[in-house]
Design an enzyme around this catalytic site. Sequence first.
Site, PDB file in Angstrom:
ATOM      1  N   ALA A  12       0.832  -1.204   0.000  1.00  0.00           N
ATOM      2  CA  ALA A  12       0.000   0.000   0.000  1.00  0.00           C
ATOM      3  C   ALA A  12       0.867   1.255   0.000  1.00  0.00           C
ATOM      4  CB  ALA A  12      -0.936  -0.001   1.210  1.00  0.00           C
ATOM      5  N   TYR A  13       1.927   1.229   0.775  1.00  0.00           N
ATOM      6  CA  TYR A  13       2.843   2.367   0.812  1.00  0.00           C
ATOM      7  C   TYR A  13       3.463   2.587  -0.569  1.00  0.00           C
ATOM      8  CZ  TYR A  13       6.859   5.260   2.019  1.00  0.00           C
ATOM      9  OH  TYR A  13       7.787   6.265   2.060  1.00  0.00           O
ATOM     10  N   SER A  14       3.939   1.520  -1.186  1.00  0.00           N
ATOM     11  CA  SER A  14       4.544   1.617  -2.512  1.00  0.00           C
ATOM     12  C   SER A  14       3.538   2.120  -3.538  1.00  0.00           C
ATOM     13  CB  SER A  14       5.091   0.257  -2.956  1.00  0.00           C
ATOM     14  OG  SER A  14       6.115  -0.154  -2.091  1.00  0.00           O
ATOM     15  N   SER A  16       0.956   3.981  -3.001  1.00  0.00           N
ATOM     16  CA  SER A  16       0.652   5.390  -2.760  1.00  0.00           C
ATOM     17  C   SER A  16       1.762   6.284  -3.303  1.00  0.00           C
ATOM     18  CB  SER A  16       0.417   5.661  -1.276  1.00  0.00           C
ATOM     19  OG  SER A  16       1.622   5.623  -0.534  1.00  0.00           O
TER      20      SER A  16
END
Length: 150
Positions: A12-14, A16
């Site tokens: 999810a971080y990647s 985003s």
Amino acid sequence: LNWQRGYHPVAAYSQSKLANLLFTFELQRRSARAGLPLIALAAHPGWTATALYRRAAQMNDSPLADRVTLAVNAVLAQDAAHGALPTVAAAALPEARGGDYWGPTGPMELRGLPGHVRPGPNATDVAAARRLWALSEQMTGVTFEHLAVS
């Protein structure tokens, strides 16, 4: 898109970060096409020793992962002040141009002095950026008619 089928923090971080780049580069293309005196550019801090990595290890509830993260941070990461330099450079240096991507210029862009860096191929996918723009407008209900693609 919204992780309805299971959430994975690193993925999810990647995702985003990729969306930030796609949106920024699309904003630059649209503002240039519309003749607006706006520049959109992006920056990344490299590997910066902040609470983000420690919190990630703690979320896994793994004391070993926490110790490994601290040790790796001590060796590879730069401090927060150096991590902020690419953003400061992008915002303040007169040579910063719309569509630029700034980051540390050291090995693998993990640390080092700020400069222009090259985004990955997924971040320069114009079709994906246009789809993200349209989806963002749809999901937020906010449209920018003067930036519409004709």
